[in-house]
Design a protein around this motif. Structure first.
Motif, short mmCIF file in Angstrom:
data_model
loop_
_atom_site.label_atom_id
_atom_site.label_comp_id
_atom_site.label_asym_id
_atom_site.label_seq_id
_atom_site.Cartn_x
_atom_site.Cartn_y
_atom_site.Cartn_z
N ASN A 79 43.00 29.83 12.48
CA ASN A 79 42.80 30.90 13.43
C ASN A 79 41.74 30.64 14.18
O ASN A 79 40.36 30.75 13.83
CB ASN A 79 42.66 32.25 12.84
N TYR A 82 38.59 33.38 15.01
CA TYR A 82 37.50 33.39 13.93
C TYR A 82 37.11 32.06 13.31
O TYR A 82 36.19 32.01 12.47
CB TYR A 82 37.85 34.20 12.79
N TRP A 84 38.85 30.14 11.63
CA TRP A 84 39.23 29.74 10.01
C TRP A 84 40.21 28.71 9.85
O TRP A 84 40.89 28.47 10.87
CB TRP A 84 40.03 30.97 9.70
N ASP A 126 39.53 32.78 -3.02
CA ASP A 126 38.60 33.58 -2.16
C ASP A 126 38.70 32.98 -0.53
O ASP A 126 37.59 33.31 0.10
CB ASP A 126 37.29 33.63 -2.38
N TRP A 127 39.65 32.41 -0.14
CA TRP A 127 39.88 32.15 1.45
C TRP A 127 39.89 33.17 2.09
O TRP A 127 40.21 34.27 1.70
CB TRP A 127 41.15 31.13 1.46
N GLN A 128 39.90 33.13 3.45
CA GLN A 128 40.22 34.29 4.39
C GLN A 128 41.36 35.10 4.34
O GLN A 128 41.10 36.33 4.46
CB GLN A 128 39.98 33.64 5.93
N SER A 130 42.76 35.66 1.23
CA SER A 130 42.92 35.88 -0.28
C SER A 130 43.32 37.49 -0.60
O SER A 130 43.86 37.44 -1.82
CB SER A 130 41.50 35.38 -1.03
N ARG A 176 39.22 42.57 0.96
CA ARG A 176 38.40 41.86 2.07
C ARG A 176 37.05 41.49 1.33
O ARG A 176 36.20 40.53 1.67
CB ARG A 176 38.57 41.99 3.27
N ASN A 177 36.53 42.72 0.81
CA ASN A 177 35.02 42.58 0.45
C ASN A 177 34.79 43.04 -1.02
O ASN A 177 33.57 43.54 -1.19
CB ASN A 177 34.40 43.53 1.55
N PHE A 392 46.62 40.20 9.58
CA PHE A 392 45.94 38.91 9.30
C PHE A 392 46.98 37.98 9.66
O PHE A 392 48.31 37.75 9.28
CB PHE A 392 45.76 38.61 7.85
#
Length: 411
Positions: A79, A82, A84, A126-128, A130, A176-177, A392
């Motif tokens: 991406n 961003y 990524w 934990d990749w973008q 995930s 995401r968080n 996404f």
């Protein structure tokens, strides 16, 4: 929090169905080498899968074909907005075993065991992306007893039931968080074993001349019923520990009906060409309902797949009594529509290039080799149905390389 859990489990179960929809077209070394054509070809016990009606025309009384492939898949994600980047390199091992036996001059029985659906995708933890998937491992095995009845010298019918059994393990982050007190991302693993279902296959074969064969085969829709699957949470923050508790789930995972028709033409005594057209009825998969056993409401997630076609061509040349060479090509349309493109099985339209050969050890035993290179069109697409309404997406590049080996035996 209850809504978060419900939507998360729903997306995970839906991903399982999508992975099942990733068709693994490696059901025989001879026919794979010919572009995976076979509905109108009779050259080994592999016809038990491609068109059971063809078993009645096999020249030997007993036929056995066993094979396996190593499937090396690569996916690259980017991406640029961003900055990524991510990659997924995975290995699969599809296999097949077919046997036929002529009971009488007009009746032949057979057994087929094969793996037409399956997926193994592992991204970095934990990749973008995930929150959609970290890894998935899906296995499905089909067992298909069949019979073939010859009606005269030019026509036959065949078919039988299909028993499907499988398992799935899937992991993704909840959001995401969301993290625990130590900063570890909260994730959920679902695991279901003993998933099973029944379907059937039926077909016919017609030989209007010594040079031409026509074939038709139908495989019914099969719904894989996951019951009492385990959902396990990890790295849960203390304030959510009372809500994000381990639970069970039920889900029905559909695999589409397929129609295949085609023809083969014996150009010379040594040279054969074939064409197959396959139509997969993916439109039956409109949404997935998931029932939870901890009081959460049933969730519904639209998928709105479209029917898709695959066009296959192949050729075979018998060089001498020891070597037979094969080659083929196919174009496979994806059933996934724009906005539903997710990284658990990043499938787009693809083209497959195939080749192979048989070395005849004796008049009874042959060793079959095949090679498939599958190239997916680069695509810039997204998944727009995440639980918080966000999207996404990015650019995906995928390819598959699969060498295979098998043995054929007949007497």
């Amino acid at each position: 929090m209850r809504k978060l859990l419900s939507l998360t489990l729903l997306t995970l179960a839906t991903t399982t169905a999508f992975a099942g929809g990733y068709r693994v077209s490696i059901q025989g070394q001879k026919q794979l080498a010919m572009g995976h054509t076979g509905v109108a070809i009779v050259n080994s016990a592999e016809t038990a899968f491609f068109n059971p009606a063809g078993m009645a025309f096999l020249k030997d009384k007993f036929n056995l074909s066993v094979g396996a492939s190593a499937l090396f898949s690569k996916t690259r994600f980017q991406n640029s907005t961003y900055n990524w980047e991510a990659s997924s390199d995975n290995v699969g091992t599809p296999f097949n075993a077919y046997a036929t036996y002529r009971v009488t001059d007009w009746l032949t029985a057979g057994l087929a065991i094969y793996t037409p659906y399956g997926s193994a995708v592992e991204w970095d933890q934990d990749w973008q992306g995930s929150h959609l998937v970290n890894n998935i491992d899906l296995k499905a095995i089909f067992v298909q007893p069949t019979v073939s009845i010859r009606i005269g010298e030019k026509f036959s019918i065949g078919g039988g039931p299909i028993y499907a059994t499988g398992a799935v393990n899937f992991n993704r982050n909840l959001s995401r968080n969301l993290t625990d007190e130590d900063g570890n991302r909260t994730d959920l693993t679902i695991d279901a074993k003993g998933i099973s279902a029944w379907g059937y296959t039926a077909g016919f074969m017609f030989n209007p001349s010594d040079k031409v064969r026509l074939g038709f085969n139908y495989r019914s829709e099969i719904t894989m019923e996951a019951r009492d699957g385990e959902a396990t949470f990890s790295d849960v923050p203390a304030y959510a520990a009372g809500t994000l508790t381990n639970t069970k789930f039920n889900a029905d995972l559909p695999l589409p009906a397929e129609v295949t028709t085609g023809l083969s033409y014996q150009v010379t005594d040594k040279w054969l060409v074939a064409f197959d057209y396959n139509y997969a009825l993916w439109s039956a998969y409109k949404s997935l309902d998931v029932e939870f056993q901890n009081g959460l409401p049933t969730s519904v997630n639209p998928r709105n797949y479209k029917n898709s076609s695959t066009y296959r061509v192949g050729t075979q040349y018998v060089a001498n009594d020891k070597f037979t060479f094969r080659a083929g090509w196919y174009f496979d349309q994806s059933p996934v529509q724009n906005g539903y493109f997710a990284p658990e099985t990043p499938r787009n339209d693809s083209m497959g290039y195939t080749g192979g050969l048989t070395y005849q050890v004796s008049n009874k035993l042959g060793i079959d080799f095949s090679l498939l290179y599958l190239h997916f069109d680069q695509i810039d697409n997204s998944y727009d149905y995440y639980s918080d309404g966000s999207s996404f997406g990015g650019t995906y590049k995928s390819s598959v390389l699969s060498p295979g080996i098998g043995v054929s035996y007949g007497f």
